[in-house]
Motif scaffolding. Structure first.
Motif, mmCIF file in Angstrom:
data_model
loop_
_atom_site.group_PDB
_atom_site.id
_atom_site.type_symbol
_atom_site.label_atom_id
_atom_site.label_comp_id
_atom_site.label_asym_id
_atom_site.label_seq_id
_atom_site.Cartn_x
_atom_site.Cartn_y
_atom_site.Cartn_z
ATOM 1 N N GLN A 53 0.838 -1.196 0.000
ATOM 2 C CA GLN A 53 0.000 0.000 0.000
ATOM 3 C C GLN A 53 0.872 1.244 0.000
ATOM 4 O OE1 GLN A 53 -1.393 1.755 3.923
ATOM 5 N NE2 GLN A 53 -1.803 -0.414 4.281
ATOM 6 N N GLN A 54 0.345 2.282 -0.640
ATOM 7 C CA GLN A 54 0.969 3.594 -0.535
ATOM 8 C C GLN A 54 0.157 4.367 0.497
ATOM 9 O OE1 GLN A 54 0.699 6.332 -3.836
ATOM 10 N NE2 GLN A 54 2.684 7.213 -3.319
ATOM 11 N N ARG A 55 0.863 4.907 1.485
ATOM 12 C CA ARG A 55 0.204 5.603 2.576
ATOM 13 C C ARG A 55 -0.387 6.929 2.100
ATOM 14 N NH1 ARG A 55 1.865 3.888 7.685
ATOM 15 N NH2 ARG A 55 1.931 6.014 8.517
ATOM 16 N N SER A 56 -1.495 7.299 2.695
ATOM 17 C CA SER A 56 -2.144 8.569 2.394
ATOM 18 C C SER A 56 -1.211 9.732 2.704
ATOM 19 C CB SER A 56 -3.410 8.681 3.249
ATOM 20 O OG SER A 56 -3.862 10.009 3.306
ATOM 21 N N LEU A 57 -1.387 10.816 2.002
ATOM 22 C CA LEU A 57 -0.598 12.026 2.267
ATOM 23 C C LEU A 57 -0.986 12.692 3.588
ATOM 24 C CD1 LEU A 57 -0.416 13.562 -1.309
ATOM 25 C CD2 LEU A 57 1.389 12.366 -0.051
ATOM 26 N N SER A 58 -2.082 12.262 4.194
ATOM 27 C CA SER A 58 -2.511 12.848 5.466
ATOM 28 C C SER A 58 -2.094 12.016 6.681
ATOM 29 C CB SER A 58 -4.018 13.071 5.465
ATOM 30 O OG SER A 58 -4.687 11.843 5.292
ATOM 31 N N LYS A 59 -1.228 11.016 6.489
ATOM 32 C CA LYS A 59 -0.724 10.231 7.612
ATOM 33 C C LYS A 59 0.312 11.048 8.387
ATOM 34 C CE LYS A 59 -1.426 6.400 8.381
ATOM 35 N NZ LYS A 59 -2.386 5.907 9.385
ATOM 36 N N LEU A 60 0.347 10.854 9.705
ATOM 37 C CA LEU A 60 1.325 11.557 10.542
ATOM 38 C C LEU A 60 2.755 11.133 10.221
ATOM 39 C CD1 LEU A 60 -0.309 11.547 14.112
ATOM 40 C CD2 LEU A 60 0.200 13.538 12.689
ATOM 41 N N ASN A 61 2.950 9.843 10.046
ATOM 42 C CA ASN A 61 4.295 9.307 9.784
ATOM 43 C C ASN A 61 4.377 8.752 8.368
ATOM 44 O OD1 ASN A 61 5.268 9.665 12.525
ATOM 45 N ND2 ASN A 61 3.838 8.027 13.061
ATOM 46 N N HIS A 62 5.421 9.107 7.679
ATOM 47 C CA HIS A 62 5.717 8.594 6.338
ATOM 48 C C HIS A 62 4.586 8.803 5.329
ATOM 49 C CE1 HIS A 62 9.144 6.782 8.328
ATOM 50 N NE2 HIS A 62 8.314 6.184 9.160
ATOM 51 N N PRO A 63 4.028 10.003 5.250
ATOM 52 C CA PRO A 63 2.947 10.230 4.272
ATOM 53 C C PRO A 63 3.438 9.989 2.843
ATOM 54 C CG PRO A 63 3.758 12.318 5.145
ATOM 55 C CD PRO A 63 4.419 11.224 5.939
ATOM 56 N N GLY A 64 2.636 9.281 2.067
ATOM 57 C CA GLY A 64 2.947 9.033 0.661
ATOM 58 C C GLY A 64 3.942 7.922 0.399
ATOM 59 N N ALA A 65 4.526 7.339 1.437
ATOM 60 C CA ALA A 65 5.518 6.275 1.249
ATOM 61 C C ALA A 65 4.827 4.951 0.937
ATOM 62 C CB ALA A 65 6.374 6.122 2.508
ATOM 63 N N TRP A 66 5.518 4.098 0.208
ATOM 64 C CA TRP A 66 5.037 2.738 -0.006
ATOM 65 C C TRP A 66 5.379 1.933 1.232
ATOM 66 C CZ3 TRP A 66 1.929 0.626 -3.601
ATOM 67 C CH2 TRP A 66 1.589 1.457 -4.679
ATOM 68 N N ASP A 67 4.491 1.018 1.578
ATOM 69 C CA ASP A 67 4.595 0.323 2.851
ATOM 70 C C ASP A 67 4.156 -1.129 2.684
ATOM 71 O OD1 ASP A 67 4.974 -0.049 5.579
ATOM 72 O OD2 ASP A 67 3.406 1.346 6.207
ATOM 73 N N CYS A 68 4.191 -1.864 3.773
ATOM 74 C CA CYS A 68 3.726 -3.245 3.787
ATOM 75 C C CYS A 68 2.236 -3.288 3.404
ATOM 76 C CB CYS A 68 3.949 -3.853 5.166
ATOM 77 S SG CYS A 68 3.109 -2.977 6.495
ATOM 78 N N SER A 69 1.648 -4.452 3.457
ATOM 79 C CA SER A 69 0.246 -4.596 3.061
ATOM 80 C C SER A 69 -0.695 -3.857 3.997
ATOM 81 C CB SER A 69 -0.142 -6.074 3.037
ATOM 82 O OG SER A 69 0.742 -6.813 2.220
ATOM 83 N N ALA A 70 -0.466 -3.992 5.303
ATOM 84 C CA ALA A 70 -1.313 -3.343 6.312
ATOM 85 C C ALA A 70 -0.543 -3.268 7.616
ATOM 86 C CB ALA A 70 -2.609 -4.120 6.518
ATOM 87 N N GLY A 71 -0.944 -2.337 8.454
ATOM 88 C CA GLY A 71 -0.298 -2.230 9.757
ATOM 89 C C GLY A 71 -0.854 -1.082 10.559
ATOM 90 N N GLY A 72 -0.424 -1.018 11.810
ATOM 91 C CA GLY A 72 -0.849 0.064 12.674
ATOM 92 C C GLY A 72 -0.518 -0.223 14.120
ATOM 93 N N SER A 73 -0.983 0.635 14.984
ATOM 94 C CA SER A 73 -0.720 0.511 16.410
ATOM 95 C C SER A 73 -1.666 -0.489 17.060
ATOM 96 C CB SER A 73 -0.874 1.869 17.093
ATOM 97 O OG SER A 73 0.128 2.750 16.647
ATOM 98 N N VAL A 74 -1.132 -1.197 18.037
ATOM 99 C CA VAL A 74 -1.931 -2.117 18.835
ATOM 100 C C VAL A 74 -2.670 -1.287 19.881
ATOM 101 C CG1 VAL A 74 -1.841 -4.080 20.429
ATOM 102 C CG2 VAL A 74 -0.286 -3.986 18.458
ATOM 103 N N LEU A 75 -3.967 -1.453 19.955
ATOM 104 C CA LEU A 75 -4.780 -0.706 20.911
ATOM 105 C C LEU A 75 -4.716 -1.356 22.292
ATOM 106 C CD1 LEU A 75 -7.893 0.007 18.663
ATOM 107 C CD2 LEU A 75 -5.880 1.451 19.056
ATOM 108 N N ARG A 76 -5.017 -0.574 23.298
ATOM 109 C CA ARG A 76 -4.975 -1.041 24.680
ATOM 110 C C ARG A 76 -5.800 -2.318 24.823
ATOM 111 N NH1 ARG A 76 -7.574 0.803 29.828
ATOM 112 N NH2 ARG A 76 -6.118 0.035 31.395
ATOM 113 N N GLY A 77 -5.167 -3.345 25.397
ATOM 114 C CA GLY A 77 -5.846 -4.612 25.646
ATOM 115 C C GLY A 77 -5.809 -5.602 24.499
#
Length: 173
Positions: A53-77
């Motif tokens: 995936q190419q990250r959206s330009l509105s992402k806080l980190n690495h906007p517009g960069a090509w990245d793995c298929s999916a990912g993100g932060s683990v939520l509490r619990g």
């Protein structure tokens, strides 16, 4: 700057051994000696191509960069596996994937990444990207994916893809 990232989500804080030692909101700085957990996955189709995936330009980190298929932060619990399945469903609307049981870890200055690999029988046209966070998606041969990530990707993502590909090659022997 307007962002699509949810800055009021809650994270667990971990110590260097992976024990939960506190909680915090995303908007807050991670204290020294603490980490937050991030998950990432590569998804391969039935022909061995990898979805990036190419990250959206509105992402806080690495906007517009090509990245793995999916990912993100683990939520509490959440566990890492639960979190990556949630992220895949949210970002790509894919749910019937086979866990290939590849795991790797990367440690940053205040975060730990847990890496996964999955395989699915899907066509690119059936993948429904989360428009707010994902600019575009594409299937690449493993070598073209590595090239794309080297040229326009996040620093350690190509290294992680190479590790996953090496592991997959070993499994096929």
């Amino acid at each position: 700057m307007k962002t699509t990232d949810t800055v009021d989500e809650w994270w667990d804080q971990y110590d260097e051994r992976g024990n939960i030692v506190g909680k915090q909101q995303r908007r807050d700085r991670v204290p020294a000696g603490r980490y937050h957990l991030v998950v990432n996955a590569f998804i391969f189709n039935q022909d061995g191509a990898v979805l990036l995936q190419q990250r959206s330009l509105s992402k806080l980190n690495h906007p517009g960069a090509w990245d793995c298929s999916a990912g993100g932060s683990v939520l509490r619990g959440e566990s890492a596996l639960t979190a990556i399945k949630r992220e895949i469903e949210e970002e790509l609307a894919l749910s019937s994937l086979v866990d290939l049981n590849w795991r790797d870890e990367f440690r940053g200055s205040d975060w730990v990444e847990e890496w996964f690999a999955f395989r699915g029988d899907f066509k690119l046209s059936a993948v429904k990207r989360q428009v707010a966070e994902v600019a575009q998606i594409a299937l690449f041969s493993p070598q073209r994916a590595l090239d794309r990530l080297h040229q326009q990707g996040i620093a350690n993502t190509s290294m992680q893809l190479q590790k996953a590909l090496n592991w997959l090659t070993q499994q096929q022997r």
